[in-house]
Design a protein around this motif. Structure first.
Motif, PDB file in Angstrom:
ATOM      1  N   GLU A 194     -57.686  21.398  28.856  1.00 48.95           N
ATOM      2  CA  GLU A 194     -56.658  20.548  29.488  1.00 48.95           C
ATOM      3  C   GLU A 194     -55.592  20.025  28.518  1.00 48.95           C
ATOM      4  OE1 GLU A 194     -58.843  17.363  31.379  1.00 48.95           O
ATOM      5  OE2 GLU A 194     -59.239  18.569  33.148  1.00 48.95           O
ATOM      6  N   CYS A 443     -66.416  12.015  31.173  1.00 44.20           N
ATOM      7  CA  CYS A 443     -65.409  12.056  30.111  1.00 44.20           C
ATOM      8  C   CYS A 443     -64.583  10.771  30.120  1.00 44.20           C
ATOM      9  CB  CYS A 443     -64.505  13.274  30.336  1.00 44.20           C
ATOM     10  SG  CYS A 443     -63.009  13.228  29.390  1.00 44.20           S
ATOM     11  N   TYR A 452     -71.938  14.742  38.777  1.00 52.99           N
ATOM     12  CA  TYR A 452     -71.284  15.924  39.356  1.00 52.99           C
ATOM     13  C   TYR A 452     -72.269  17.062  39.646  1.00 52.99           C
ATOM     14  CZ  TYR A 452     -66.568  14.261  38.031  1.00 52.99           C
ATOM     15  OH  TYR A 452     -65.389  13.561  37.920  1.00 52.99           O
TER      16      TYR A 452
HETATM   17  C1  BGP Z   1     -61.808  16.743  32.986  1.00 55.45           C
HETATM   18  C2  BGP Z   1     -62.513  17.016  31.694  1.00 55.45           C
HETATM   19  C3  BGP Z   1     -63.976  16.987  31.746  1.00 55.45           C
HETATM   20  C4  BGP Z   1     -64.553  16.092  32.813  1.00 55.45           C
HETATM   21  C5  BGP Z   1     -63.783  15.990  34.095  1.00 55.45           C
HETATM   22  C6  BGP Z   1     -64.205  14.887  35.033  1.00 55.45           C
HETATM   23  O1  BGP Z   1     -60.602  16.135  32.707  1.00 55.45           O
HETATM   24  O2  BGP Z   1     -62.128  18.268  31.148  1.00 55.45           O
HETATM   25  O3  BGP Z   1     -64.447  16.807  30.460  1.00 55.45           O
HETATM   26  O4  BGP Z   1     -65.404  15.137  32.459  1.00 55.45           O
HETATM   27  O5  BGP Z   1     -62.420  15.854  33.848  1.00 55.45           O
HETATM   28  O6  BGP Z   1     -63.751  13.665  34.569  1.00 55.45           O
HETATM   29  P1  BGP Z   1     -64.674  12.400  34.506  1.00 55.45           P
HETATM   30  O7  BGP Z   1     -65.814  12.756  33.654  1.00 55.45           O
HETATM   31  O8  BGP Z   1     -63.832  11.333  33.885  1.00 55.45           O
HETATM   32  O9  BGP Z   1     -65.043  12.089  35.890  1.00 55.45           O
END
Ligand code: BGP
Length: 489
Positions: A194, A443, A452
């Motif tokens: 990303e 993250c 998830y």
């Molecule tokens: C993306 C990242 C992941 C991931 C996901 C979900 O931006 O590449 O690493 O974790 O988002 O986000 P979060 O964990 O904040 O729900």
């Protein structure tokens, strides 16, 4: 004319996705150095009353405090879900679901603890060998991200991360070590996770301590750091072509489609511009040059990206084989002062009244995925990969060890249906790896409770729990999806 494709193509890469800093744990084992993600301290969202309490940014003062008084803080990305010791069990569970591919990342600091060593850390390399060999045992193709939101903290401290051009040869050294070592085990690669998220978090995306830069120059530093990463990515593509000609190397963005709030031409224009700011990243990496629209954006925002002789050639020679996206949501935008700043941000102040929200207030928009895929394919005409998509939700473990997560099944089903439509619309889609196929550390918020996975991991936000793995209802559902190549949904 290309023939009409109904249904998922043969050999479609079904699977799941993770990142080293969110699963591995063992942050100080096997010779690993400290990474930027090891300093993402947990901030209790319930104490602050905010569900989304981002731990994305770290300042130089915070970093000094965390180092000085480590025991006063929790750093969940240091413990992950203990994949480092449990990878065999976890990959066996992925195999049971029928995974064709498993997306994981390599921790740069496991290979080069400070990024500066001349020789790699053999123990770190050997760990990933074992992981890839376990995948091979089950016929699972690894999809490897070389830099997923972490880097050796030493490079942040010495150079302020990707703000410095010095990181390019260090990344090139790292890339070449990976390719030479794993060329017979890994075919699919992604250089940076990303990259457009640099627009949101310079620390997470580029290892930069923001308080050390002039606030007036924040945008300039953002694009300068992105330029350095573009070069590093292009050089990695070049190295991959030399070392392992069969490999496929992709770029990746967090795809957030911006819709205009109204039919007012001003709002429509803003939506187009917001989308350009995100697509700028794959534009450079898939077309091999800066798109013309950025010249005006740079001029209007007083941004001067320092480029050296030869940079343009490097970008040209380093075009990727495919474009990977993560997809979680769409956005709404309108002509307003701060519209550009909001592009690519997880937080949009304008709500889309037609969409439901997740428990973390992320708008759920499966059709937005189809729109994104159609637009991106039209733009690049090279294969696409959906390498992240999923629903972060609170799950409940019943007394008899079950998790009834029909909400997750519903979310993924609707997105798979839209991918199928996109394929029928002519999109060349290589694969789909759902995010966090096994529960992991979030993250954005460093929480464990934002889950998830198809596999439940018994651990709470503070790192307490048995770490036992349980199959959720979605586990069996996804198994069927894969077995039927997306026909049984
Ligand atoms: C993306 C990242 C992941 C991931 C996901 C979900 O931006 O590449 O690493 O974790 O988002 O986000 P979060 O964990 O904040 O729900």
């Amino acid at each position: 004319m290309k023939e009409l494709q109904t249904g998922f193509p043969k050999g479609f890469l079904w699977g799941g996705a993770t990142a080293a800093n969110q699963i591995e744990g063992a942050y100080n084992e096997g010779g690993k150095g400290m990474s930027t993600s090891d300093y993402a301290a947990y901030k209790d969202p319930y104490a602050t009353g905010k569900v989304d309490n981002f731990t994305f940014n770290v300042t130089s003062k915070e970093l000094a405090e965390y180092k000085e008084n480590e025991a006063n803080y929790l750093f969940p990305k240091r413990w992950g879900i203990d994949f480092y010791h449990r990878y065999e069990e976890d990959i066996a569970l992925f195999a049971e679901m029928g995974f064709k591919t498993f997306r994981l990342s390599i921790s740069w600091a496991r290979i080069f603890p400070t990024g500066l060593e001349a020789e790699p850390n053999e123990e770190g390399l050997a760990f990933y060998d074992k992981v890839f060999d376990t995948c091979a045992k089950y016929g699972i193709e690894p999809l490897v991200t070389m830099s997923h939101y972490e880097m050796p903290i030493a490079l942040t401290e010495k150079y302020n991360g990707w703000a410095s051009r010095e990181l390019i040869p260090l990344f090139d050294k790292y890339a070449r070590v990976l390719f030479n070592r794993y060329k017979s085990k890994v075919t699919y690669w992604i250089t940076f996770n990303e990259m457009n998220m640099n627009l949101n978090s310079l620390y997470t995306g580029a290892g930069i301590l923001e308080d050390l830069i002039d606030p007036e120059k924040k945008l300039e530093v953002t694009y300068q750091a992105s330029h350095h990463q573009f070069l590093a990515s292009a050089l990695a593509v070049k190295a991959a072509r030399e070392i392992m000609p069969e490999a496929k190397v992709g770029c990746m963005i967090n795809q957030i489609e911006s819709y205009a709030l109204t039919t007012k031409p001003e709002d429509q224009l803003q939506a187009l511009k917001s989308n350009q700011l995100n697509m700028f990243y794959p534009d450079v990496q898939a077309r091999g040059e800066y798109p013309s629209y950025m010249a005006r954006y740079f001029a209007d925002n007083n941004i001067h990206v320092a480029m050296e002789e030869g940079d343009e050639e490097i970008l040209k020679a380093g075009k990727v084989d495919y474009v990977a996206i993560s997809y979680y949501m769409s956005h709404v935008t309108e002509a307003r002062e701060d519209a550009s700043e909001l592009a690519g941000s997880f937080d949009s102040p304008i709500k889309n009244e037609h969409l439901e929200l997740s428990q973390w207030d992320w708008p759920i928009d499966p059709i937005g995925l189809r729109i994104s895929l159609m637009k991106l394919y039209d733009r690049y005409e090279i294969p696409l990969f959906v390498c992240e998509n999923g629903l972060g939700a609170k799950d409940e473990l019943t007394e008899d060890g079950k998790i009834h997560d029909e909400y997750r099944i519903d979310y993924i089903r609707k997105h798979v249906e839209q991918m199928k439509e996109a394929i029928k619309d002519g999109v060349d889609l290589m694969g789909y790896t759902t995010w966090g196929c096994i529960d992991l550390i979030s993250c954005g918020t460093s929480q464990m409770s934002k889950r998830y996975g198809f596999i439940y991991v018994d651990q709470d936000d503070k790192g307490q729990g048995s770490l036992t793995r349980y199959r959720k209802d979605s586990f069996n559902w996804y198994k069927e999806v894969i077995a039927s190549n997306g026909e049984v949904l």
